[in-house]
Write a protein that holds these residues in place. Structure first.
Motif, PDB file in Angstrom:
ATOM      1  N   ILE A  15       0.835  -1.186   0.000  1.00  0.00           N
ATOM      2  CA  ILE A  15       0.000   0.000   0.000  1.00  0.00           C
ATOM      3  C   ILE A  15       0.877   1.245   0.000  1.00  0.00           C
ATOM      4  O   ILE A  15       2.050   1.201   0.379  1.00  0.00           O
ATOM      5  N   VAL A  16       0.278   2.348  -0.428  1.00  0.00           N
ATOM      6  CA  VAL A  16       0.993   3.616  -0.411  1.00  0.00           C
ATOM      7  C   VAL A  16       0.668   4.351   0.882  1.00  0.00           C
ATOM      8  O   VAL A  16      -0.244   3.992   1.623  1.00  0.00           O
ATOM      9  N   VAL A  17       1.428   5.397   1.153  1.00  0.00           N
ATOM     10  CA  VAL A  17       1.310   6.141   2.399  1.00  0.00           C
ATOM     11  C   VAL A  17      -0.106   6.652   2.622  1.00  0.00           C
ATOM     12  O   VAL A  17      -0.674   6.527   3.721  1.00  0.00           O
ATOM     13  N   ARG A  18      -0.700   7.241   1.589  1.00  0.00           N
ATOM     14  CA  ARG A  18      -2.050   7.791   1.734  1.00  0.00           C
ATOM     15  C   ARG A  18      -3.050   6.704   2.169  1.00  0.00           C
ATOM     16  O   ARG A  18      -3.919   6.938   3.015  1.00  0.00           O
ATOM     17  N   GLU A  19      -2.902   5.487   1.612  1.00  0.00           N
ATOM     18  CA  GLU A  19      -3.794   4.393   1.977  1.00  0.00           C
ATOM     19  C   GLU A  19      -3.573   3.940   3.413  1.00  0.00           C
ATOM     20  O   GLU A  19      -4.528   3.589   4.114  1.00  0.00           O
ATOM     21  N   ALA A  65       2.983  11.058  -0.036  1.00  0.00           N
ATOM     22  CA  ALA A  65       1.668  10.424   0.057  1.00  0.00           C
ATOM     23  C   ALA A  65       1.499   9.266  -0.921  1.00  0.00           C
ATOM     24  O   ALA A  65       0.753   8.316  -0.645  1.00  0.00           O
ATOM     25  N   ASP A  66       2.180   9.306  -2.059  1.00  0.00           N
ATOM     26  CA  ASP A  66       2.021   8.263  -3.069  1.00  0.00           C
ATOM     27  C   ASP A  66       3.175   7.263  -3.093  1.00  0.00           C
ATOM     28  O   ASP A  66       3.254   6.414  -3.987  1.00  0.00           O
ATOM     29  N   ARG A  67       4.050   7.345  -2.096  1.00  0.00           N
ATOM     30  CA  ARG A  67       5.149   6.382  -1.985  1.00  0.00           C
ATOM     31  C   ARG A  67       4.654   5.080  -1.381  1.00  0.00           C
ATOM     32  O   ARG A  67       3.779   5.066  -0.525  1.00  0.00           O
ATOM     33  N   PHE A  68       5.236   3.965  -1.808  1.00  0.00           N
ATOM     34  CA  PHE A  68       4.885   2.683  -1.227  1.00  0.00           C
ATOM     35  C   PHE A  68       5.482   2.564   0.168  1.00  0.00           C
ATOM     36  O   PHE A  68       6.613   3.008   0.429  1.00  0.00           O
ATOM     37  N   TRP A  69       4.706   1.937   1.054  1.00  0.00           N
ATOM     38  CA  TRP A  69       5.099   1.788   2.456  1.00  0.00           C
ATOM     39  C   TRP A  69       6.483   1.153   2.594  1.00  0.00           C
ATOM     40  O   TRP A  69       7.314   1.610   3.393  1.00  0.00           O
ATOM     41  N   ALA A 116       0.261   9.831  11.715  1.00  0.00           N
ATOM     42  CA  ALA A 116      -0.756  10.418  10.841  1.00  0.00           C
ATOM     43  C   ALA A 116      -2.008   9.557  10.812  1.00  0.00           C
ATOM     44  O   ALA A 116      -3.137  10.068  10.820  1.00  0.00           O
ATOM     45  N   ARG A 117      -1.850   8.231  10.766  1.00  0.00           N
ATOM     46  CA  ARG A 117      -3.007   7.331  10.796  1.00  0.00           C
ATOM     47  C   ARG A 117      -3.815   7.538  12.072  1.00  0.00           C
ATOM     48  O   ARG A 117      -5.054   7.585  12.049  1.00  0.00           O
TER      49      ARG A 117
END
Length: 254
Positions: free
Chosen positions: A91-95, A132-136, A150-151
């Motif tokens: 998943i990406v950071v935003r997710e 935000a669009d980088r992979f975890w 942030a979560r």
């Protein structure tokens, strides 16, 4: 919102990790939890978060037993940032941050523009908008820690529990995160390794050998005797020449 623990006991394979711990954190208070490694801080935090049910005792949320509440309802009130929380999901950071909105979603209340705005604000608060669009799995340890925070912010909790949240963070982001936490209008319980950081809490509790051995304002709890007895260090108390705040310098007691 008030959070209280009453006579909490917890043991694993006969080893007592928490021994008759009672504690009340008042609404809007920032409460620091300190103690040596293995003193029971993390275990107590997990009990307060509802992730572990103690052998005896109970946790109260505004005088209501946590154990009479559904997990979804607890998650709408309490957010917990653990020291180590990993995911194998691609998943990406935003997710990852959007997971904080899960307790509020249902068939009757699907994802909305308001949820997008909450996630965006949480990312901005921890300085992660640009990733935000980088992979975890591509993030550093410090970046992952900021995503976890942030979560929790996206959850918009009334009680925020943070277990050594500045681990893996460089000094700039340590100061930024602690400043952000102090500005939140929520009840905060924060386990800290850095005793100077604990000076900024409203009150602190000292864990030692699974017991809560002292509670009170930092100036009353962090005495030379307490630091020597619990942490095995000598402390010199100094005044910062710039803002005149109290700081501590430590020397080994050995």
């Amino acid at each position: 919102m008030r959070l209280a623990a009453e006579h909490i006991d917890w043991s694993v394979h006969g080893h007592q990790l928490l021994d008759d711990v009672s504690l009340t954190i008042e609404p809007g208070e920032t409460f620091g939890l300190i103690g040596p490694n293995g003193s029971g801080k993390t275990t107590l935090m997990r009990v307060l978060a509802g992730l572990r049910k103690p052998r005896s005792g109970r946790v109260l949320v505004d005088d209501a037993s946590m154990y009479a509440m559904h997990q979804r309802d607890i998650a709408r009130i309490i957010a917990f940032v653990e020291q180590q929380a990993e995911t194998l999901d691609r998943i990406v950071v935003r997710e990852a941050v959007a997971l904080g909105r899960t307790p509020f979603l249902s068939a009757l209340q699907p994802w909305s523009e308001q949820d997008d705005a909450i996630v965006a604000q949480a990312l901005a608060n921890v300085g992660m908008t640009h990733l935000a669009d980088r992979f975890w799995h591509t993030l550093s340890g410090g970046e992952r820690q900021r995503v976890h925070i942030a979560r929790a912010l996206a959850q918009q909790p009334r009680i925020l529990l943070l277990d050594e949240p500045t681990n893996h963070l460089d000094i700039r982001h340590q100061l930024s995160i602690l400043s952000l936490v102090r500005q939140l209008s929520v009840t905060v319980v924060i386990a800290l390794h850095d005793l100077n950081q604990a000076l900024d809490c409203d009150r602190i509790g000292v864990m030692d050998g699974g017991r809560l051995v002292d509670v009170g304002p930092p100036s009353q709890v962090l005495t030379a005797a307490r630091l020597r007895h619990t942490f095995g260090v000598h402390a010199d108390f100094l005044d910062d020449p710039v803002d005149h705040r109290r700081i501590m310098r430590f020397r080994s007691a050995l």
